[in-house]
Design an enzyme around this catalytic site. Structure first.
Site, PDB file in Angstrom:
ATOM      1  N   LYS A 130       0.802  -1.221   0.000  1.00 28.83           N
ATOM      2  CA  LYS A 130       0.000   0.000   0.000  1.00 28.83           C
ATOM      3  C   LYS A 130       0.837   1.274   0.000  1.00 28.83           C
ATOM      4  CE  LYS A 130      -4.054  -2.016   2.228  1.00 28.83           C
ATOM      5  NZ  LYS A 130      -5.032  -1.905   3.329  1.00 28.83           N
TER       6      LYS A 130
ATOM      7  N   ASP B 264      -9.719   2.766   2.521  1.00 22.87           N
ATOM      8  CA  ASP B 264      -9.611   2.089   3.819  1.00 22.87           C
ATOM      9  C   ASP B 264     -10.049   3.006   4.952  1.00 22.87           C
ATOM     10  OD1 ASP B 264      -8.715  -0.436   3.065  1.00 22.87           O
ATOM     11  OD2 ASP B 264      -6.611   0.149   3.096  1.00 22.87           O
TER      12      ASP B 264
END
Length: 303
Positions: free
Chosen positions: A91, A127
């Protein structure tokens, strides 16, 4: 099957077959075989009368290092991908390979969704909003003023942003890489100057939890391929609420131990659905039915 249901299914299939616009999406990460993201995306597209194929690209199975995420991002549009989801451990590594970042991804220093748009790779982070939504729905009445966060990677950055956006005023960050934890604390101090963010070494976690309201696990510990509990179980006291972003399994060892000790808990299922719904909309441009996606997720997990 009722006549109404059969007619509805036939209509969706006819619409999908007559619509030239289909979608190809993928998930890049490690140990992603159990992920429910592919079936959630494919099912929601089907229910919207569209066709979406979702592929997993497991770097461990392909014998690739995490740094290969850049090559995968560059190659994906040439193979027809409309977008990619990015997960552990890529990420943060993906950032340097993107042409454009959303404000949220820029602030968090991590992406979990990449959309290929007009020749550019655009990075987003769903997220943080997914976790913020799960907090509001799953722990609406819980006090969140002082929280201990385990993990300062891409997922931890998103969780921290969500916590500070929804009322946390003191965040205690723990990570096996102290430099990463310090870096996150510095970034958060810049974006949330009214909050206090500091780093704890492992020996300080117990005392830190004694005076905190909640604990969030944003590490891979507890996943199917990373079993275990991220903190000594004796630190889990009834005054704490405990959240885990892991959703395979849905009831991690941490949550089982916390429940046994009288803690209020929040599993990673709702976050998984909410972040997936937002990513689906970014990649396809279609508006998903979040309640329907939640119902599908529940059917997949059997919970």
């Amino acid at each position: 099957m009722s006549g109404t249901t059969a007619s509805s299914d036939a209509h969706r299939q006819e619409t999908a077959s007559s619509d030239a616009r289909s979608f190809l999406a993928g998930l890049v990460g490690e140990g992603i075989g159990p992920s429910l993201t592919p079936p959630m995306h494919e099912r929601e597209a089907h229910d919207l009368g569209r066709r979406l194929i979702y592929r997993t690209i497991d770097i461990h199975e392909q014998n690739l290092p995490p740094e290969a995420v850049g090559d995968l991002i560059r190659a994906a549009p040439h193979f027809g991908f409309d977008g990619l989801n990015i997960t552990h451990p890529c990420k943060q590594l993906a950032l340097q390979h993107l042409d454009v970042l959303s404000p949220e991804a820029q602030a968090l220093g991590a992406v979990n969704t990449v959309v290929f748009d007009d020749g550019k790779a655009v990075g987003h982070n769903t997220d943080w909003s997914g976790f913020a939504g799960s907090l509001e729905l799953g722990l609406a009445s819980a006090t969140r003023e002082r929280v201990v966060l385990l993990g300062a990677g891409g997922a931890g950055s998103a969780v921290a942003h969500a916590l500070l956006t929804t009322g946390t005023r003191e965040l205690l960050i723990v990570d096996v890489k102290s430099g990463r934890a310090k870096g996150l604390a510095q970034r958060l101090a810049h974006h949330f100057p009214e909050a206090r963010c500091r780093v704890l070494v492992p020996e300080e976690v117990g005392p830190g939890l004694e005076s905190s309201h909640g604990l969030v696990n944003a590490t891979p510990t507890g996943m199917a391929h990373h079993p275990g509990v991220p903190v000594p179980v004796e630190y889990l006291r009834p005054h704490l609420w405990v959240a885990d972003i892991v959703y395979r399994p849905l009831r991690t060892e941490l949550l089982r131990e916390a429940t046994h000790r009288g803690c209020v808990t929040l599993n990673g299922g709702l976050m998984a659905v909410l972040q997936a719904a937002e990513a689906f909309e970014l990649i396809t441009g279609l508006t998903p039915d979040r309640k329907r996606m939640q119902a599908h997720f529940t059917s997949l997990t059997g919970d």
